[in-house]
Motif scaffolding. Structure first.
Motif, mmCIF file in Angstrom:
data_model
loop_
_atom_site.group_PDB
_atom_site.id
_atom_site.type_symbol
_atom_site.label_atom_id
_atom_site.label_comp_id
_atom_site.label_asym_id
_atom_site.label_seq_id
_atom_site.Cartn_x
_atom_site.Cartn_y
_atom_site.Cartn_z
ATOM 1 N N LEU A 1 -4.424 -6.136 2.072
ATOM 2 C CA LEU A 1 -4.135 -5.175 3.137
ATOM 3 C C LEU A 1 -5.050 -3.952 3.033
ATOM 4 C CD1 LEU A 1 -2.401 -3.959 5.423
ATOM 5 C CD2 LEU A 1 -0.844 -3.114 3.646
ATOM 6 N N ALA A 2 -5.241 -3.417 1.827
ATOM 7 C CA ALA A 2 -6.090 -2.239 1.656
ATOM 8 C C ALA A 2 -7.529 -2.532 2.071
ATOM 9 C CB ALA A 2 -6.036 -1.766 0.197
ATOM 10 N N LEU A 3 -8.008 -3.729 1.719
ATOM 11 C CA LEU A 3 -9.367 -4.101 2.128
ATOM 12 C C LEU A 3 -9.462 -4.262 3.642
ATOM 13 C CD1 LEU A 3 -10.276 -6.702 -0.657
ATOM 14 C CD2 LEU A 3 -11.209 -4.401 -0.367
ATOM 15 N N SER A 4 -8.434 -4.840 4.252
ATOM 16 C CA SER A 4 -8.471 -5.053 5.705
ATOM 17 C C SER A 4 -8.417 -3.732 6.459
ATOM 18 C CB SER A 4 -7.300 -5.948 6.133
ATOM 19 O OG SER A 4 -6.064 -5.266 5.969
ATOM 20 N N VAL A 5 -7.709 -2.744 5.924
ATOM 21 C CA VAL A 5 -7.673 -1.433 6.582
ATOM 22 C C VAL A 5 -9.060 -0.824 6.600
ATOM 23 C CG1 VAL A 5 -6.786 0.919 6.384
ATOM 24 C CG2 VAL A 5 -5.251 -1.009 6.050
ATOM 25 N N THR A 6 -9.776 -0.980 5.522
ATOM 26 C CA THR A 6 -11.137 -0.431 5.468
ATOM 27 C C THR A 6 -12.047 -1.122 6.473
ATOM 28 O OG1 THR A 6 -10.835 0.090 3.135
ATOM 29 C CG2 THR A 6 -13.092 -0.009 3.944
ATOM 30 N N GLU A 7 -11.949 -2.439 6.524
ATOM 31 C CA GLU A 7 -12.863 -3.202 7.370
ATOM 32 C C GLU A 7 -12.476 -3.147 8.848
ATOM 33 O OE1 GLU A 7 -15.666 -4.597 6.433
ATOM 34 O OE2 GLU A 7 -15.346 -3.947 4.350
ATOM 35 N N SER B 1 -5.887 -4.067 15.053
ATOM 36 C CA SER B 1 -6.218 -4.914 13.895
ATOM 37 C C SER B 1 -5.501 -4.432 12.638
ATOM 38 C CB SER B 1 -7.731 -4.902 13.662
ATOM 39 O OG SER B 1 -8.416 -5.408 14.780
ATOM 40 N N PHE B 2 -5.377 -3.108 12.506
ATOM 41 C CA PHE B 2 -4.670 -2.557 11.349
ATOM 42 C C PHE B 2 -3.217 -3.015 11.326
ATOM 43 C CE2 PHE B 2 -2.904 0.267 8.325
ATOM 44 C CZ PHE B 2 -1.814 0.891 8.902
ATOM 45 N N PHE B 3 -2.548 -2.937 12.483
ATOM 46 C CA PHE B 3 -1.143 -3.336 12.525
ATOM 47 C C PHE B 3 -0.983 -4.840 12.325
ATOM 48 C CE2 PHE B 3 1.705 0.126 13.315
ATOM 49 C CZ PHE B 3 0.882 1.170 13.720
ATOM 50 N N GLN B 4 -1.973 -5.604 12.784
ATOM 51 C CA GLN B 4 -1.917 -7.049 12.541
ATOM 52 C C GLN B 4 -1.946 -7.331 11.039
ATOM 53 O OE1 GLN B 4 -1.420 -9.583 14.606
ATOM 54 N NE2 GLN B 4 -1.547 -11.027 12.891
ATOM 55 N N GLY B 5 -2.824 -6.633 10.308
ATOM 56 C CA GLY B 5 -2.890 -6.806 8.856
ATOM 57 C C GLY B 5 -1.624 -6.321 8.166
ATOM 58 N N PHE C 1 0.986 -8.592 5.918
ATOM 59 C CA PHE C 1 1.434 -8.274 4.556
ATOM 60 C C PHE C 1 2.946 -8.367 4.443
ATOM 61 C CE2 PHE C 1 1.916 -6.272 0.552
ATOM 62 C CZ PHE C 1 2.871 -5.287 0.673
ATOM 63 N N TYR C 2 3.652 -7.799 5.448
ATOM 64 C CA TYR C 2 5.115 -7.853 5.413
ATOM 65 C C TYR C 2 5.615 -9.297 5.524
ATOM 66 C CZ TYR C 2 5.380 -2.774 5.809
ATOM 67 O OH TYR C 2 5.277 -1.442 5.570
ATOM 68 N N HIS C 3 4.907 -10.100 6.302
ATOM 69 C CA HIS C 3 5.305 -11.502 6.432
ATOM 70 C C HIS C 3 5.115 -12.236 5.103
ATOM 71 C CE1 HIS C 3 6.099 -15.335 8.354
ATOM 72 N NE2 HIS C 3 4.992 -15.811 7.792
ATOM 73 N N GLN C 4 4.033 -11.946 4.411
ATOM 74 C CA GLN C 4 3.808 -12.557 3.100
ATOM 75 C C GLN C 4 4.918 -12.153 2.133
ATOM 76 O OE1 GLN C 4 1.630 -14.752 2.143
ATOM 77 N NE2 GLN C 4 0.412 -14.846 4.012
ATOM 78 N N GLY C 5 5.331 -10.866 2.190
ATOM 79 C CA GLY C 5 6.445 -10.420 1.354
ATOM 80 C C GLY C 5 7.728 -11.163 1.681
ATOM 81 N N TYR C 6 7.937 -11.428 2.965
ATOM 82 C CA TYR C 6 9.132 -12.174 3.382
ATOM 83 C C TYR C 6 9.091 -13.600 2.837
ATOM 84 C CZ TYR C 6 12.248 -14.768 6.467
ATOM 85 O OH TYR C 6 13.213 -15.607 6.961
ATOM 86 N N GLU C 7 7.917 -14.228 2.881
ATOM 87 C CA GLU C 7 7.781 -15.584 2.352
ATOM 88 C C GLU C 7 8.016 -15.607 0.842
ATOM 89 O OE1 GLU C 7 7.383 -17.403 5.883
ATOM 90 O OE2 GLU C 7 7.388 -18.381 3.931
ATOM 91 N N LEU C 8 7.496 -14.585 0.139
ATOM 92 C CA LEU C 8 7.732 -14.499 -1.306
ATOM 93 C C LEU C 8 9.216 -14.315 -1.600
ATOM 94 C CD1 LEU C 8 4.737 -12.245 -2.465
ATOM 95 C CD2 LEU C 8 5.120 -14.642 -3.064
ATOM 96 N N ALA C 9 9.885 -13.507 -0.797
ATOM 97 C CA ALA C 9 11.314 -13.279 -0.997
ATOM 98 C C ALA C 9 12.103 -14.571 -0.791
ATOM 99 C CB ALA C 9 11.807 -12.195 -0.041
#
Length: 763
Positions: free
Chosen positions: A104-110, A202-206, A210-218
């Motif tokens: 996520l941090a890298l995507s915000v930069t790019e 694009s920032f909000f998409q990233g 990230f939140y979706h990945q957290g949901y999958e991990l949960a």
């Protein structure tokens, strides 16, 4: 209502309303520029905060992963094993989550930062450049037009026509630039809508990814969480079930501890306080030991242990018991005491103290103890403690110990500071001081005797002498120079006093000090510097005859005397001192034949002492009769110490060093300072009174000063010589307007009198 469109036809009219619409467009773009700038700043802060959060989460994950529960017993249940592994699973969960956060941090930069920076630099920056050109061309166009209109009609037709052509060309260029600028303004106004919003999208998409990945991990973690909760509940239930039984057993033991004593191969064990004797001035100490005794083998084991010092365990000591005797209170000023004697130390009982009378009875029963005979053991022990003598055996003891230390342990850290086990030290000392066994003890090659045991035995021997090596008689005289005087005067005084010692004392002291100097040469490895050795051997070599508060306060000065001996052993022991005792150098020195100092009359003003910097001058005199010497680098600290036997920072009055270097001062020496504001090295500064209260005294004839020459011991005249030049080796910064300041290399003309160098006091 939005911005009004900019018509291209208005560029030719350039009306006030056109200019107002242009300024409105420019203000909107400036507002957009500020918004993007602030958004970039917040975005970068968000990235930094995200990285900090990620670092904290990773550190937390590492802490979970690195910890492991220890269990009681020799096995764990399945539930306990799963609980132990849970911390590692938690760590892995956080690690996976933080990997997504880094993406996520890298995507915000790019996707957010770089596109917005590019739009602001390439598009808004280009508009700013176009505006500068437009404003500049506007100013040029209307200035040229006004100048053209001011031309006189009487000018030649050719000149007027040429001026008309120039104005027309400039007007065309201005219109073309105006058209381009208006086009650019409207283009950026339309472009900014999608150029700004698309990166934010694009920032909000990233972010949602990230939140979706957290949901999958949960979701993946949920199954493990349910299983772990079952493991925790099972473990808690077992704990509740066993706790009541543990408490019941504890209460049984509390009611009758002896009945539930744990079976082992020791007949008796527990804590006892053991008396350890110290040098005469410090009496004795009682150290807690955990003791164990086996009646079948008569082996008694002691392990020093102190709960209050962090539970540090000392070296184990084992001996075979010969007998045990109860101590009565008329022979010792403590209760519950008894003596043990070991087979390898006949006649040297060890006094122990139990916790209570009942505890002593249990120990006495286990040790087959007997009632004590009425013998004054203190007197017998005192007699044994004073048995060490400066005889042939004594010299043999010291030489054998020194040889062993220098052969085996000269590089051991804490040499002479780390003490040996008291019983082993006593055993070694008794063997060494016995004429029958002394020569049989091999300290250099035997592994039976540790280096710390040897060093402790040597110190114990020196402490056991009837009087210290440096004698009670000279104790006070040795202390005096350590409290005052210059370093050189201290060395001379100690040198003189050492040669007043009895011959055997001096011989033994020389052997010991030579060894300590050798030990200090290995200080990088053994950490025993001269100062550390002084702390260890000061009380040993110079113990006071009477224990008083004043004697205790002199301990630090005893250490200084020992340091002087170690640092100057070659001079002190290999050369003879002066025939007379060196008097301490007075802190006030006056030239010979100086008039007596008169007391200040009541109401007379006290003269402010003048700060005179005691610097070294290089005399520029080709007629000097002294042999040439290599020049000392300017500002070098060695310019004094390497060229004069007088220490550079000695409190003794400085005199003539050699033909080229002269340290000059005048008046009465009132004291020396060693630190000057703004200087990192010791400064040579003395505070002096002016030679005379009469200002006319500065023009009197040159004075002659006499100071003792340290090299020859005779007085040497130091005469001020006129018509010489002098160069300052050290800088000087005045602390008052009446004082002199100069830099390194400053040249002084007509050096005729001391007073020519120093500013006189302002009256």
């Amino acid at each position: 209502m939005g911005l009004q469109p900019l018509e291209f036809s208005d560029c030719y009219l350039d009306s006030p309303w056109f200019r107002e619409r242009v300024r409105a467009h420019e203000a909107e773009l400036e507002k957009t520029n500020k918004f993007i700038k602030e958004l970039l700043k917040d975005g970068k802060n968000l990235i930094a905060a995200t990285k900090n959060l990620s670092a904290a989460q990773r550190k937390f994950a590492h802490s979970l992963r690195d910890f492991k529960f220890e269990f009681i017993g020799d096995a764990e249940t399945d539930d306990e094993r799963y609980i132990d592994a849970s911390l590692h699973e938690f760590s892995n969960f956080l690690k996976n989550l933080e990997e997504q956060r880094e993406i996520l941090a890298l995507s915000v930069t790019e996707t957010l930062i770089k596109p917005l920076e590019r739009f602001r630099k390439e598009q808004l920056g280009a508009v700013k450049e176009e505006k500068k050109k437009f404003d500049k061309e506007t100013e040029k166009n209307y200035s040229l037009l006004e100048k053209h209109l001011n031309l006189s009609a009487k000018k030649k037709e050719l000149q007027l026509q040429e001026a008309d052509n120039q104005v027309e060309q400039n007007r065309k260029h201005f219109y073309e630039l105006s058209l381009e600028y208006v086009c650019k303004l409207q283009e950026i106004q339309e472009r900014k809508k999608f150029e700004c919003v698309e990166p934010v999208l694009s920032f909000f998409q990233g972010l949602f990814t990230f939140y979706h990945q957290g949901y999958e991990l949960a979701k993946d973690f949920n199954h493990y969480k349910m299983a772990l909760q079952i493991n925790i509940q099972n473990t808690r239930n077992r704990f509740e079930g066993t706790r009541s039984e543990v408490e019941e057993l504890m209460n049984k033991i509390r009611r009758n501890p002896q009945e539930h004593k744990r079976a082992n191969h020791f007949t008796m064990e527990g804590y006892l306080y053991v008396q350890e004797k110290r040098p005469a001035p410090f009496g004795s100490s009682w150290v807690k030991h955990y003791c164990m005794y086996r009646k079948e083998t008569k082996k008694f084991t002691m392990i020093p242990f102190e709960h209050r010092s962090g539970g540090k365990v000392g070296d184990e000591e084992l001996f075979v018991l010969t007998y045990c005797t109860k101590r009565n209170i008329d022979t010792i000023d403590r209760r519950f005491c008894f003596d043990l004697e070991a087979s390898d130390r006949p006649g040297v009982p060890v006094t122990m103290q139990a916790f209570s009378e009942e505890d002593r009875k249990l120990w006495m029963e286990a040790l087959d103890g007997k009632e004590a005979l009425f013998i004054n053991l203190n007197r017998a022990n005192a007699k044994r403690e004073g048995s060490a003598q400066l005889d042939k055996i004594g010299f043999t003891v010291i030489k054998k110990c020194i040889s062993a230390v220098e052969t085996r342990g000269i590089n051991d850290q804490g040499l002479y500071r780390v003490v040996g086990v008291s019983s082993k030290v006593q055993r070694l000392l008794s063997l060494l001081m016995d004429a029958k066994t002394c020569n049989e003890v091999d300290l250099e090659n035997s592994v039976d005797w540790e280096v710390k045991t040897i060093t402790s035995a040597m110190k114990q021997y020196l402490r056991s002498l009837p009087e210290p090596l440096m004698t009670y008689e000279l104790h006070g005289e040795f202390i005096v120079p350590a409290k005052s005087g210059s370093p050189e005067s201290r060395v001379n005084a100690v040198h003189f006093l050492v040669h007043k010692l009895p011959e055997k004392n001096k011989e033994m002291l020389e052997i010991l000090v030579k060894h300590l100097a050798n030990v200090s040469k290995h200080a990088k490895k053994n950490l025993m510097t001269v100062a550390n050795l002084g702390v260890v051997f000061g009380p040993t070599l110079m113990r006071p005859q009477e224990e008083t508060v004043a004697a205790i306060m002199d301990l630090k000065f005893q250490n200084i005397v020992v340091e002087i001996l170690i640092e100057n052993h070659e001079k002190i022991f290999k050369t003879l001192p002066d025939a007379t005792f060196p008097e301490p150098i007075s802190m006030s020195v006056s030239p010979p034949n100086a008039p007596p100092r008169q007391s200040r009359r009541q109401g007379q003003r006290i003269k402010r002492p003048l700060a005179v910097y005691n610097f070294c001058l290089e005399l520029d005199d080709a007629d000097s009769h002294s042999s040439p010497r290599e020049d000392t680098p300017t500002g070098s600290m060695d310019s004094l110490s390497s060229q004069s036997p007088t220490p550079a920072f000695s409190s003794s009055p400085p005199g003539l060093l050699d033909g080229n270097h002269l340290i000059m001062d005048s008046g009465d020496l009132a004291g020396w300072t060693t630190n000057l504001p703004g200087q990192s090295r010791p400064s040579m500064v003395s505070w002096m009174n002016t030679p005379s209260a009469n200002p006319a005294a500065t023009n009197t004839a040159p004075s002659t000063f006499f100071f003792p020459n340290p090299a020859t011991g005779s007085d040497r005249a130091v005469e001020s010589i006129a018509h010489r030049k002098a160069r300052a080796v050290y800088p000087c910064e005045a602390e008052h307007s009446s004082e002199l300041s100069f830099q390194i290399g400053a040249i002084f003309e007509d050096v005729g009198d001391v007073e020519d160098f120093w500013c006189t006091e302002a009256t």
